[in-house]
Design a protein around this motif. Structure first.
Motif, PDB file in Angstrom:
ATOM      1  N   LYS A 276     102.708  82.418  29.334  1.00 18.53           N
ATOM      2  CA  LYS A 276     104.155  82.461  29.543  1.00 18.53           C
ATOM      3  C   LYS A 276     104.855  83.061  28.326  1.00 18.53           C
ATOM      4  O   LYS A 276     105.805  83.832  28.463  1.00 18.53           O
ATOM      5  CB  LYS A 276     104.678  81.052  29.815  1.00 18.53           C
ATOM      6  CG  LYS A 276     104.302  80.507  31.177  1.00 18.53           C
ATOM      7  CD  LYS A 276     104.928  79.145  31.405  1.00 18.53           C
ATOM      8  CE  LYS A 276     104.599  78.621  32.800  1.00 18.53           C
ATOM      9  NZ  LYS A 276     105.201  77.290  33.029  1.00 18.53           N
ATOM     10  N   ALA A 279     104.263  86.782  28.380  1.00 19.59           N
ATOM     11  CA  ALA A 279     105.050  87.413  29.435  1.00 19.59           C
ATOM     12  C   ALA A 279     106.516  87.526  29.024  1.00 19.59           C
ATOM     13  O   ALA A 279     107.178  88.538  29.273  1.00 19.59           O
ATOM     14  CB  ALA A 279     104.917  86.619  30.728  1.00 19.59           C
ATOM     15  N   THR A 280     107.031  86.482  28.392  1.00 16.08           N
ATOM     16  CA  THR A 280     108.417  86.521  27.924  1.00 16.08           C
ATOM     17  C   THR A 280     108.603  87.591  26.858  1.00 16.08           C
ATOM     18  O   THR A 280     109.581  88.351  26.869  1.00 16.08           O
ATOM     19  CB  THR A 280     108.812  85.150  27.367  1.00 16.08           C
ATOM     20  OG1 THR A 280     108.628  84.156  28.371  1.00 16.08           O
ATOM     21  CG2 THR A 280     110.265  85.145  26.925  1.00 16.08           C
ATOM     22  N   ALA A 282     106.777  90.296  26.480  1.00 20.33           N
ATOM     23  CA  ALA A 282     106.656  91.614  27.111  1.00 20.33           C
ATOM     24  C   ALA A 282     107.943  91.988  27.832  1.00 20.33           C
ATOM     25  O   ALA A 282     108.381  93.140  27.800  1.00 20.33           O
ATOM     26  CB  ALA A 282     105.479  91.621  28.079  1.00 20.33           C
ATOM     27  N   THR A 283     108.558  91.014  28.468  1.00 16.24           N
ATOM     28  CA  THR A 283     109.823  91.281  29.163  1.00 16.24           C
ATOM     29  C   THR A 283     110.906  91.708  28.178  1.00 16.24           C
ATOM     30  O   THR A 283     111.649  92.662  28.410  1.00 16.24           O
ATOM     31  CB  THR A 283     110.263  90.040  29.935  1.00 16.24           C
ATOM     32  OG1 THR A 283     109.235  89.658  30.854  1.00 16.24           O
ATOM     33  CG2 THR A 283     111.545  90.304  30.706  1.00 16.24           C
ATOM     34  N   ARG A 284     110.969  90.983  27.066  1.00 17.76           N
ATOM     35  CA  ARG A 284     111.954  91.347  26.046  1.00 17.76           C
ATOM     36  C   ARG A 284     111.672  92.734  25.466  1.00 17.76           C
ATOM     37  O   ARG A 284     112.586  93.520  25.203  1.00 17.76           O
ATOM     38  CB  ARG A 284     111.961  90.304  24.943  1.00 17.76           C
ATOM     39  CG  ARG A 284     112.480  88.938  25.396  1.00 17.76           C
ATOM     40  CD  ARG A 284     112.396  87.946  24.258  1.00 17.76           C
ATOM     41  NE  ARG A 284     112.893  86.640  24.675  1.00 17.76           N
ATOM     42  CZ  ARG A 284     112.864  85.548  23.904  1.00 17.76           C
ATOM     43  NH1 ARG A 284     112.368  85.646  22.663  1.00 17.76           N
ATOM     44  NH2 ARG A 284     113.333  84.418  24.350  1.00 17.76           N
ATOM     45  N   ASP A 286     110.126  95.255  26.974  1.00 22.56           N
ATOM     46  CA  ASP A 286     110.464  96.267  27.965  1.00 22.56           C
ATOM     47  C   ASP A 286     111.970  96.478  28.022  1.00 22.56           C
ATOM     48  O   ASP A 286     112.458  97.608  28.155  1.00 22.56           O
ATOM     49  CB  ASP A 286     109.935  95.861  29.341  1.00 22.56           C
ATOM     50  CG  ASP A 286     108.416  95.875  29.380  1.00 22.56           C
ATOM     51  OD1 ASP A 286     107.814  96.530  28.502  1.00 22.56           O
ATOM     52  OD2 ASP A 286     107.836  95.224  30.275  1.00 22.56           O
ATOM     53  N   GLY A 287     112.711  95.378  27.928  1.00 26.27           N
ATOM     54  CA  GLY A 287     114.169  95.504  27.925  1.00 26.27           C
ATOM     55  C   GLY A 287     114.657  96.271  26.714  1.00 26.27           C
ATOM     56  O   GLY A 287     115.571  97.103  26.809  1.00 26.27           O
TER      57      GLY A 287
END
Length: 435
Positions: A276, A279-280, A282-284, A286-287
C-alpha cells in the motif's frame, strides 16, 4: 450410667483417663530407667522411611500446585494479550479471521494443558498422599499399645514377685494370729488371702494377654504395609513426571505451531502495508510527473535528472537502436555528403576526427554518446560521468554479460590522451545521449 456425650459414657471416659495416666506413668518409669522399654529397631527404621516419604510427597504436592497456579497465571496473561491484539486488529487487515481463530485455539490449548496436568499429575499425588494420615494414625496407635503392653507386662511381673512373698507369709503365720484365732479360723484366713492373690494374678495375666494380642496385630499389619508403601514411591514419581513431561512436550509443540502461524500473519500484514505504501508513492510520483509534463509544455525547462538505478540492470527507458546499423549509417552519410556544401564538409571532417575514421577508434567501437547527467560509480567496473563527458561506446567481449539498460565505454578524452581502454567501464544508458 449418665451419658457425657454422643457415644461416650462416664465409664468409657474414666477408662480413657485411666489408660492415659497409666501410659504416662509407664513412660516416666522408662525414662528414669526403672522399667525396661520394648524396642524394635527394624520397625523404627520403617517409621523413619515413612516420615521421610510423607514429607517428600507433601513437598512435591505443594510444588505441583504452585506450578499449576503459575500455568493458570500464564494462561490469563496470554489470553489478555491475545484479546488485546484481536481488538486492535482492524477488519480490513490481512488475516483477520485467521487471527480470531488463532486466539481461540491458543486459549483452548492453555485450558487443555492446565486440565491435563490437574487430572494426570496433581490428582495422582493427592490419591497417593491420602493414605498417609490413616497409616500415621495406626503407627501412633501401635506406639500406645506398645506402652500398654509394657505396662501390663511390668504389672504382671510385679504380681508374680508379690505372690511368692505372700505364699511365704502364709506358710509361716504370725504367732499372735495363731494364738488369738481358733484353729478352725486360721484355715479360713489363709484361704481368703490365697484367693485374693490368685484373683489379682489372673486379672493381670488376662490384661497382659489382651495387650499383647492387640499390639502384635497392629505390629504385623504395619510390618507388612510399610515396606510396600516405601517401594511404591518410585512408581508414583515416575508416573507423575512422565505425565508432566508428556503434556509439556505436546503443549509446547502445538504452541510452536500457533506461534509460527501468528508470525506468518504478521509478516503478511507487513507486506500488505508495504504494498500500500509503494502504491501510494507511485500514485504521487505519477501525479508529479503529469504536473511536470504539463508545466514543461509551456516553460520547456532543462530535462529532469533521473534517479540512479537501484540495482543493475535498471529498466531501459527507450529501446536503443542497433549500434551496427547506426555505425554503418554514419559512414554512408559521410560518403554521400555533397562536396559543394561547405558546412557539410566541415561537419564530415569533424565527425571523421571524432570517430577515428583514420584508424584512431578503439577496438570494438560502436558509437559515441554524451553524458547529460552526473553519475557516481557504485562499483569497480562502473564508469563515473560528469555532465558533458564524451564517451566512446564499445562492444562487450561476451554479449551475454551485457545487462539491459547498461553500456560499456571509455571516455573520449582518456582514449585520445593515452590510447588505452583499460579505464573502460559500464554506465547507465539513460544518463547519456547519442551524438
Amino acid at each position: 450410667m449418665a451419658e457425657i456425650g454422643k457415644g461416650v459414657t462416664a465409664g468409657k471416659l474414666a477408662l480413657n483417663v485411666q489408660k492415659r495416666l497409666s501410659r504416662a506413668q509407664e513412660k516416666v518409669l522408662q525414662k528414669l530407667g526403672k522399667a525396661d522399654e520394648t524396642r524394635d529397631t527394624a520397625f523404627e527404621e520403617l517409621v523413619t522411611n515413612f516420615n521421610k516419604q510423607m514429607t517428600e510427597g507433601s513437598k512435591l504436592q505443594r510444588d505441583l500446585k504452585a506450578y499449576l497456579a503459575a500455568v493458570k497465571a500464564m494462561h490469563d496473561a496470554s489470553r489478555r494479550l491475545q484479546d488485546c491484539l484481536a481488538d486492535m486488529y482492524e477488519p480490513d487487515w490481512f488475516g483477520k479471521e485467521e487471527l480470531d481463530a488463532l486466539v481461540e485455539d491458543t486459549d483452548t490449548l492453555w485450558l487443555d494443558y492446565h486440565q491435563n496436568l490437574t487430572d494426570k499429575s496433581l490428582l495422582c499425588m493427592d490419591t497417593y498422599l491420602a493414605q498417609f494420615p490413616e497409616i500415621k494414625a495406626r503407627i501412633a496407635k501401635r506406639e500406645r499399645k506398645l506402652v500398654d503392653f509394657d505396662s501390663a507386662r511390668h504389672h504382671f511381673a510385679s504380681l508374680q514377685k508379690g505372690k511368692k512373698k505372700d505364699e511365704a507369709k502364709i506358710a509361716k503365720p504370725a504367732a499372735l494370729l495363731e494364738m488369738a484365732a481358733p484353729s478352725w479360723a486360721q484355715g479360713l484366713i489363709s484361704a481368703h488371702q490365697v484367693a485374693q492373690t490368685n484373683l489379682s494374678y489372673n486379672q493381670a495375666e488376662e490384661e497382659l494377654g489382651r495387650a499383647q494380642k492387640i499390639f502384635e496385630e497392629l505390629n504385623v499389619e504395619l510390618q507388612d504395609e510399610l515396606p510396600v508403601l516405601w517401594d511404591s514411591r518410585v512408581g508414583v514419581y515416575v508416573g507423575t513426571f512422565q505425565s508432566l513431561a508428556g503434556h509439556q512436550e505436546k503443549f509446547h509443540r502445538e504452541m510452536s505451531k500457533l506461534s509460527q502461524n501468528l508470525n506468518d500473519i504478521m509478516t503478511k500484514l507487513e507486506e500488505q502495508r508495504q504494498l500500500k505504501k509503494d502504491a501510494t508513492a507511485a500514485t504521487r510520483k505519477d501525479g508529479a510527473k503529469s504536473e511536470e509534463a504539463n508545466h514543461s509544455a509551456s516553460t520547456t525547462p532543462a530535462p529532469k535528472k533521473p534517479g540512479p538505478p537501484p540495482s543493475r540492470p535498471p529498466p531501459r527507458l527507450t529501446p536503443s537502436p542497433d549500434p551496427k546499423q547506426q555505425n554503418v549509417g554514419m559512414f554512408e552519410e559521410e560518403a554521400l555528403a555533397p562536396d559543394t556544401n561547405t558546412n557539410s564538409i566541415s561537419t564530415t571532417q569533424q565527425s571523421s576526427v571524432t570517430n577515428g575514421s583514420d584508424g584512431e577508434l578503439p577496438p570494438g567501437f560502436l558509437y559515441k554518446v554524451k553524458a547529460v547527467h552526473e553519475y557516481t560509480a557504485t562499483d569497480n567496473d562502473e564508469l563515473e560521468l560528469k555532465v558533458g563527458d564524451a564517451v566512446l561506446v564499445l562492444a562487450f567481449d561476451n554479449p551475454d554479460e551485457q545487462d539491459d539498460g547498461w553500456l560499456l565505454g571509455v571516455k573520449e578524452s582518456h582514449w585520445f590522451q593515452k590510447k588505452d581502454i583499460s579505464a573502460k567501464g559500464v554506465f547507465p544508458e539513460n544518463f547519456t545521449q547519442k551524438v
